[in-house]
Motif scaffolding. Structure first.
Motif, PDB file in Angstrom:
ATOM      1  N   TYR A  16       0.849  -1.186   0.000  1.00 46.80           N
ATOM      2  CA  TYR A  16       0.000   0.000   0.000  1.00 46.80           C
ATOM      3  C   TYR A  16       0.884   1.234   0.000  1.00 46.80           C
ATOM      4  O   TYR A  16       1.902   1.270   0.701  1.00 46.80           O
ATOM      5  N   TYR A  27       0.847   5.709   0.005  1.00 43.80           N
ATOM      6  CA  TYR A  27       0.023   6.832   0.435  1.00 43.80           C
ATOM      7  C   TYR A  27       0.747   8.149   0.154  1.00 43.80           C
ATOM      8  O   TYR A  27       1.975   8.211   0.139  1.00 43.80           O
ATOM      9  N   PHE A  56      -4.334  13.455   5.080  1.00 42.66           N
ATOM     10  CA  PHE A  56      -4.342  12.375   4.095  1.00 42.66           C
ATOM     11  C   PHE A  56      -4.778  12.897   2.732  1.00 42.66           C
ATOM     12  O   PHE A  56      -5.721  13.687   2.624  1.00 42.66           O
ATOM     13  N   SER A 100      -4.627   6.921  -1.016  1.00 46.04           N
ATOM     14  CA  SER A 100      -3.956   5.632  -0.854  1.00 46.04           C
ATOM     15  C   SER A 100      -4.082   4.841  -2.149  1.00 46.04           C
ATOM     16  O   SER A 100      -5.032   5.044  -2.930  1.00 46.04           O
ATOM     17  N   SER A 110      -7.271   3.412  -3.773  1.00 45.61           N
ATOM     18  CA  SER A 110      -8.204   2.713  -2.901  1.00 45.61           C
ATOM     19  C   SER A 110      -9.028   3.677  -2.056  1.00 45.61           C
ATOM     20  O   SER A 110     -10.157   3.374  -1.686  1.00 45.61           O
ATOM     21  N   GLU A 111      -8.470   4.841  -1.770  1.00 44.86           N
ATOM     22  CA  GLU A 111      -9.191   5.841  -0.992  1.00 44.86           C
ATOM     23  C   GLU A 111      -8.587   7.207  -1.287  1.00 44.86           C
ATOM     24  O   GLU A 111      -7.380   7.311  -1.538  1.00 44.86           O
ATOM     25  N   ALA A 165       0.671  -4.086   4.709  1.00 45.94           N
ATOM     26  CA  ALA A 165      -0.686  -4.598   4.521  1.00 45.94           C
ATOM     27  C   ALA A 165      -0.793  -6.071   4.869  1.00 45.94           C
ATOM     28  O   ALA A 165      -1.372  -6.863   4.138  1.00 45.94           O
TER      29      ALA A 165
END
Lengths: 113, 115
Positions: free
Chosen positions: B31, B33, B45, B48, B55-56, B97
């Motif tokens: 993962y 970020y 943030f 990601s 993913s987000e 992860a």
């Protein structure tokens, strides 16, 4: 949006004494909490974490306590050393891989010799 | 000890220009970020990334931003048309992860200054 708060912007402690840094959160869905240490012009360095199924995690001089009912966590550093002087951030996530971290505003710790 | 690296350490650009910030995550991490910290504010943030897709993402990550993993090691953040308010420290992070709890490790950051 103040889901994670560190109410003390700074803390000064004498070398050898205990440093206690506090963090409060509002979202009860958070279930994984981390503490990071940050020096100027550097990225956050991971220190210690705790899952919501625990109330204490210890790693050397660092201990994190979690009080889920109060939505409060704290980082204890014993004994404090001058090299611990930095900004400390608490962060929270929903635990699953890939989830964002929500950071508090940080507490600047100064350890005096 | 493996670490996340970022280049450049400092990028100065004119408003409206495109910038690409580069990161090399820890090699066995899956993962990736991006976060940013505007001077005097919280670390926030942005996005990601997993398995070659986002993913987000946060509200900050609008159409001006994009991420890419162009090869097996680099992870990039592109800002298409920079604004003054994009000036910030940008941190890349990666995580293994594995298991339910997931620790993110951060790079040293790129200071972006938009003039």
């Amino acid at each position: 949006d103040q889901q994670v708060k560190q109410n003390s912007p700074s803390l000064s402690v004498q070398e050898g004494r205990i440093s206690i840094l506090n963090c409060d959160y509002t979202n009860s869905m958070f279930d994984y909490f981390l503490w990071y240490k940050k020096y100027p012009a550097e990225g956050p360095t991971f220190l210690i974490s705790i899952s919501s199924i625990k109330d204490k995690n210890e790693d050397g001089r660092f201990t994190v306590f979690l009080n889920k009912s109060a939505k409060h966590l704290s980082l204890h550093i014993v004994p404090s050393q001058p090299g611990d002087s930095a900004v400390y951030f608490c962060a929270a996530s929903f635990g699953d891989a890939g989830n964002m971290l929500t950071f508090g505003g940080g507490t600047r710790l100064m350890v005096k010799p | 000890e493996p670490e996340v690296t970022q280049t450049p350490s400092h990028q100065v650009t004119q408003m409206g220009q495109e910038v690409i910030l580069r990161c090399v995550p820890i090699s066995n991490h899956l993962y990736f970020y991006w976060y940013r910290q505007i001077l005097g504010q919280k670390v926030e943030f942005l996005v990601s990334f997993y398995n070659n897709e986002i993913s987000e993402k946060s509200e900050i990550f609008d159409d001006q931003f994009s991420v890419e993993r162009p090869d097996g090691s680099n992870f990039t953040l592109k800002i298409r048309s920079t604004k003054l308010e994009d000036s910030a420290m940008y941190f890349c992070a990666s995580s293994e992860a594995s298991g339910r709890v997931d620790t993110q490790y951060f790079g040293p950051g790129t200071r972006l200054t938009v003039l």
